[in-house]
Design a protein around this motif. Sequence first.
Motif, PDB file in Angstrom:
ATOM      1  N   VAL A  77       0.965  -1.236   0.023  1.00  0.00           N
ATOM      2  CA  VAL A  77      -0.103  -0.091   0.099  1.00  0.00           C
ATOM      3  C   VAL A  77       0.911   1.163   0.142  1.00  0.00           C
ATOM      4  O   VAL A  77       0.562   2.313  -0.536  1.00  0.00           O
ATOM      5  CB  VAL A  77      -0.863   0.129   1.334  1.00  0.00           C
ATOM      6  CG1 VAL A  77      -1.656   1.290   1.263  1.00  0.00           C
ATOM      7  CG2 VAL A  77      -1.927  -1.180   1.041  1.00  0.00           C
ATOM      8  N   ARG A  78       1.959   1.213   0.853  1.00  0.00           N
ATOM      9  CA  ARG A  78       2.737   2.393   0.802  1.00  0.00           C
ATOM     10  C   ARG A  78       3.622   2.522  -0.596  1.00  0.00           C
ATOM     11  O   ARG A  78       3.511   3.783  -1.118  1.00  0.00           O
ATOM     12  CB  ARG A  78       3.936   2.105   2.090  1.00  0.00           C
ATOM     13  CG  ARG A  78       3.530   1.972   3.361  1.00  0.00           C
ATOM     14  CD  ARG A  78       4.579   2.054   4.151  1.00  0.00           C
ATOM     15  NE  ARG A  78       4.391   1.947   5.623  1.00  0.00           N
ATOM     16  CZ  ARG A  78       4.242   0.796   6.180  1.00  0.00           C
ATOM     17  NH1 ARG A  78       4.584  -0.318   5.429  1.00  0.00           N
ATOM     18  NH2 ARG A  78       3.915   0.615   7.498  1.00  0.00           N
ATOM     19  N   ARG A  79       3.912   1.395  -1.111  1.00  0.00           N
ATOM     20  CA  ARG A  79       4.729   1.579  -2.363  1.00  0.00           C
ATOM     21  C   ARG A  79       3.520   2.176  -3.590  1.00  0.00           C
ATOM     22  O   ARG A  79       4.009   3.139  -4.415  1.00  0.00           O
ATOM     23  CB  ARG A  79       5.300   0.406  -2.783  1.00  0.00           C
ATOM     24  CG  ARG A  79       6.381  -0.084  -2.039  1.00  0.00           C
ATOM     25  CD  ARG A  79       7.286  -1.097  -2.839  1.00  0.00           C
ATOM     26  NE  ARG A  79       6.447  -2.425  -3.113  1.00  0.00           N
ATOM     27  CZ  ARG A  79       6.555  -3.206  -2.336  1.00  0.00           C
ATOM     28  NH1 ARG A  79       7.009  -3.407  -1.149  1.00  0.00           N
ATOM     29  NH2 ARG A  79       5.662  -4.203  -2.642  1.00  0.00           N
ATOM     30  N   ALA A  80       2.265   1.721  -3.226  1.00  0.00           N
ATOM     31  CA  ALA A  80       1.401   2.036  -4.355  1.00  0.00           C
ATOM     32  C   ALA A  80       1.172   3.685  -4.339  1.00  0.00           C
ATOM     33  O   ALA A  80       0.893   4.341  -5.278  1.00  0.00           O
ATOM     34  CB  ALA A  80       0.161   1.233  -4.248  1.00  0.00           C
ATOM     35  N   ILE A  81       0.685   4.129  -3.169  1.00  0.00           N
ATOM     36  CA  ILE A  81       0.586   5.417  -2.862  1.00  0.00           C
ATOM     37  C   ILE A  81       1.711   6.265  -3.328  1.00  0.00           C
ATOM     38  O   ILE A  81       1.457   7.258  -4.046  1.00  0.00           O
ATOM     39  CB  ILE A  81       0.230   5.853  -1.429  1.00  0.00           C
ATOM     40  CG1 ILE A  81      -1.058   5.205  -0.799  1.00  0.00           C
ATOM     41  CG2 ILE A  81       0.261   7.172  -1.123  1.00  0.00           C
ATOM     42  CD1 ILE A  81      -1.534   5.093   0.478  1.00  0.00           C
ATOM     43  N   ALA A  83       3.899   5.569  -5.529  1.00  0.00           N
ATOM     44  CA  ALA A  83       4.171   5.666  -6.931  1.00  0.00           C
ATOM     45  C   ALA A  83       3.110   6.526  -7.794  1.00  0.00           C
ATOM     46  O   ALA A  83       3.416   7.425  -8.476  1.00  0.00           O
ATOM     47  CB  ALA A  83       3.982   4.027  -7.661  1.00  0.00           C
ATOM     48  N   GLN A  84       1.851   6.550  -7.150  1.00  0.00           N
ATOM     49  CA  GLN A  84       0.711   7.670  -7.774  1.00  0.00           C
ATOM     50  C   GLN A  84       1.092   8.982  -7.432  1.00  0.00           C
ATOM     51  O   GLN A  84       0.996   9.967  -8.088  1.00  0.00           O
ATOM     52  CB  GLN A  84      -0.504   7.289  -7.145  1.00  0.00           C
ATOM     53  CG  GLN A  84      -0.928   5.978  -7.415  1.00  0.00           C
ATOM     54  CD  GLN A  84      -1.169   5.378  -9.097  1.00  0.00           C
ATOM     55  OE1 GLN A  84      -1.258   6.355  -9.869  1.00  0.00           O
ATOM     56  NE2 GLN A  84      -0.410   4.301  -9.476  1.00  0.00           N
ATOM     57  N   TYR A  85       1.628   9.429  -6.248  1.00  0.00           N
ATOM     58  CA  TYR A  85       2.095  10.608  -5.788  1.00  0.00           C
ATOM     59  C   TYR A  85       3.146  11.254  -6.938  1.00  0.00           C
ATOM     60  O   TYR A  85       3.028  12.339  -7.392  1.00  0.00           O
ATOM     61  CB  TYR A  85       2.628  10.501  -4.408  1.00  0.00           C
ATOM     62  CG  TYR A  85       3.237  11.903  -3.941  1.00  0.00           C
ATOM     63  CD1 TYR A  85       2.532  13.054  -3.465  1.00  0.00           C
ATOM     64  CD2 TYR A  85       4.826  12.050  -4.169  1.00  0.00           C
ATOM     65  CE1 TYR A  85       3.199  14.062  -3.092  1.00  0.00           C
ATOM     66  CE2 TYR A  85       5.387  13.152  -3.560  1.00  0.00           C
ATOM     67  CZ  TYR A  85       4.387  14.305  -3.064  1.00  0.00           C
ATOM     68  OH  TYR A  85       5.097  15.562  -2.533  1.00  0.00           O
ATOM     69  N   VAL A  86       4.215  10.215  -6.937  1.00  0.00           N
ATOM     70  CA  VAL A  86       5.300  10.637  -8.097  1.00  0.00           C
ATOM     71  C   VAL A  86       4.792  10.693  -9.279  1.00  0.00           C
ATOM     72  O   VAL A  86       5.432  11.732  -9.872  1.00  0.00           O
ATOM     73  CB  VAL A  86       6.293   9.530  -8.018  1.00  0.00           C
ATOM     74  CG1 VAL A  86       7.190   9.846  -9.131  1.00  0.00           C
ATOM     75  CG2 VAL A  86       7.094   9.624  -6.388  1.00  0.00           C
ATOM     76  N   LEU A  87       3.900  10.140  -9.609  1.00  0.00           N
ATOM     77  CA  LEU A  87       3.325  10.200 -11.029  1.00  0.00           C
ATOM     78  C   LEU A  87       2.179  11.202 -11.337  1.00  0.00           C
ATOM     79  O   LEU A  87       1.748  11.823 -12.413  1.00  0.00           O
ATOM     80  CB  LEU A  87       2.283   9.057 -11.636  1.00  0.00           C
ATOM     81  CG  LEU A  87       3.308   7.636 -11.831  1.00  0.00           C
ATOM     82  CD1 LEU A  87       2.427   6.464 -12.005  1.00  0.00           C
ATOM     83  CD2 LEU A  87       3.824   7.802 -12.945  1.00  0.00           C
ATOM     84  N   GLY A  88       2.325  12.155 -10.053  1.00  0.00           N
ATOM     85  CA  GLY A  88       1.396  13.414 -10.472  1.00  0.00           C
ATOM     86  C   GLY A  88       0.066  13.314 -10.143  1.00  0.00           C
ATOM     87  O   GLY A  88      -0.496  14.520 -10.549  1.00  0.00           O
ATOM     88  N   ARG A  89      -0.357  12.546  -9.549  1.00  0.00           N
ATOM     89  CA  ARG A  89      -1.993  12.461  -9.163  1.00  0.00           C
ATOM     90  C   ARG A  89      -2.388  13.478  -8.209  1.00  0.00           C
ATOM     91  O   ARG A  89      -1.608  13.499  -7.340  1.00  0.00           O
ATOM     92  CB  ARG A  89      -2.292  10.968  -8.760  1.00  0.00           C
ATOM     93  CG  ARG A  89      -1.978   9.758  -9.610  1.00  0.00           C
ATOM     94  CD  ARG A  89      -2.262   9.890 -11.163  1.00  0.00           C
ATOM     95  NE  ARG A  89      -1.642   8.675 -11.555  1.00  0.00           N
ATOM     96  CZ  ARG A  89      -1.617   8.243 -13.188  1.00  0.00           C
ATOM     97  NH1 ARG A  89      -1.886   9.452 -13.881  1.00  0.00           N
ATOM     98  NH2 ARG A  89      -1.190   7.144 -13.381  1.00  0.00           N
ATOM     99  N   ALA A 107      -0.671   2.335   7.456  1.00  0.00           N
ATOM    100  CA  ALA A 107       0.338   2.499   6.271  1.00  0.00           C
ATOM    101  C   ALA A 107      -0.048   3.633   5.400  1.00  0.00           C
ATOM    102  O   ALA A 107       0.629   4.346   5.009  1.00  0.00           O
ATOM    103  CB  ALA A 107       0.103   1.341   5.312  1.00  0.00           C
ATOM    104  N   ILE A 108      -1.363   4.048   5.320  1.00  0.00           N
ATOM    105  CA  ILE A 108      -1.811   5.193   4.573  1.00  0.00           C
ATOM    106  C   ILE A 108      -1.405   6.393   5.283  1.00  0.00           C
ATOM    107  O   ILE A 108      -0.909   7.412   4.684  1.00  0.00           O
ATOM    108  CB  ILE A 108      -3.471   5.065   4.165  1.00  0.00           C
ATOM    109  CG1 ILE A 108      -3.755   4.035   3.403  1.00  0.00           C
ATOM    110  CG2 ILE A 108      -3.934   6.410   3.889  1.00  0.00           C
ATOM    111  CD1 ILE A 108      -5.172   3.646   3.597  1.00  0.00           C
ATOM    112  N   THR A 109      -1.755   6.433   6.650  1.00  0.00           N
ATOM    113  CA  THR A 109      -1.434   7.769   7.348  1.00  0.00           C
ATOM    114  C   THR A 109       0.170   7.892   7.416  1.00  0.00           C
ATOM    115  O   THR A 109       0.641   9.236   7.224  1.00  0.00           O
ATOM    116  CB  THR A 109      -2.000   7.777   8.689  1.00  0.00           C
ATOM    117  OG1 THR A 109      -1.657   6.472   9.289  1.00  0.00           O
ATOM    118  CG2 THR A 109      -3.620   7.811   8.373  1.00  0.00           C
ATOM    119  N   GLU A 110       0.794   6.807   7.599  1.00  0.00           N
ATOM    120  CA  GLU A 110       2.277   7.220   7.375  1.00  0.00           C
ATOM    121  C   GLU A 110       2.871   7.544   6.193  1.00  0.00           C
ATOM    122  O   GLU A 110       3.821   8.539   6.208  1.00  0.00           O
ATOM    123  CB  GLU A 110       2.724   5.521   7.987  1.00  0.00           C
ATOM    124  CG  GLU A 110       4.464   5.852   8.294  1.00  0.00           C
ATOM    125  CD  GLU A 110       5.342   5.554   7.256  1.00  0.00           C
ATOM    126  OE1 GLU A 110       6.573   6.048   7.117  1.00  0.00           O
ATOM    127  OE2 GLU A 110       5.091   5.150   6.162  1.00  0.00           O
TER     128      GLU A 110
END
Length: 348
Positions: A77-81, A83-89, A107-110
């Motif tokens: 979950v951490r890696r997925a969030i 990745a989407q942050y880096v991709l500019g979502r 994991a989301i809040t961290e």
Amino acid sequence: MSSDDLRMKRKIQKLGSSTLAVTLPAEWAREQGLEKGDELVVQRDESSGSLLVVPDTPAETEATATIDVASLDPESVRRAILAQYVLGRQLIEVESDGPIGPPIFEAITETERRLMGLGVVEEGIDTVAIRCSVDPGDFELPTLMDRLWRTEATMRSEAVEALLSSDTDLAERAIGRQRQVEKLFYLFLRLVFTTYRNPRLNESVGLETGFPLIGYRSVAQDVVLMAGAARDLADDVIDAGGVALDAETQELLTEVATALEDAATATRQAVTNPTTTATSEGREALATFASHADRAQEHLESARPEPLLALQRILLALRRSADHAEDSLDVATHFAFHSTGAVETNGV
């Protein structure tokens, strides 16, 4: 997605007496919502070897991403969030087919705390919406790179001073700066990827068209790795409970640390102002560092000061930092060659 979906051949057609044209893949055009008369942005990469073609206005669907966490563990979950942050979502929607458990929510809040401008805006039993408030125009990439450099330099300076003064509190302070380095790095990556997909953003982030984004991304990664080496140095100081150095060992390690600072500064100047003179000065500074590091290594092997194992690890961390600076200097050398026209290529 198959390789055929990623690589497609197109035949060049001649329109009129001097105009060449190629067709666009119909599926890609539909995904981008393109119609006859719409404008595209065409930009060459830094080596002028390929072209980037993107819509003048990126599709709105690219701004939102949905992550189904039903079958994911917290680290995934951490890696997925991330990745989407880096991709500019701009909006990341986390969904599950049942209640989101405490480990996943943690994991989301961290991850939210690790990333600049990210915040939970809506929370339900089985959904969490995270919005990024960072706009490309809010930061200029050269300024962001400078902040990344300065933060790493401060972290390294504190780790070295913690070693020389046997100050574990200062070592802890150096370690605490690593999160800020990571925040700046991921924000930098977000702006790089956003600008790469939409070249019209070049001016808004303080760049000229054709800015070598990929090269600067590599330099930013090297800075993060240098921060990791400083973290390892500080960890060794803490693990040893502070390191009481004899006079000769302290003098030699001080020379090594000073030479590393000079090399890092020269590399930074070469990347910022890529000229053959600047890159040559960077090479000389790195050679000086290597000489001091070799002298320190010879001393450790002959005098065997205590704690020997910790001191060997510390010297290795300083060498690793210099290796990453050298990698950045290689990028600066590439920039210098292309900016001065020192490299010419001919078709075969």
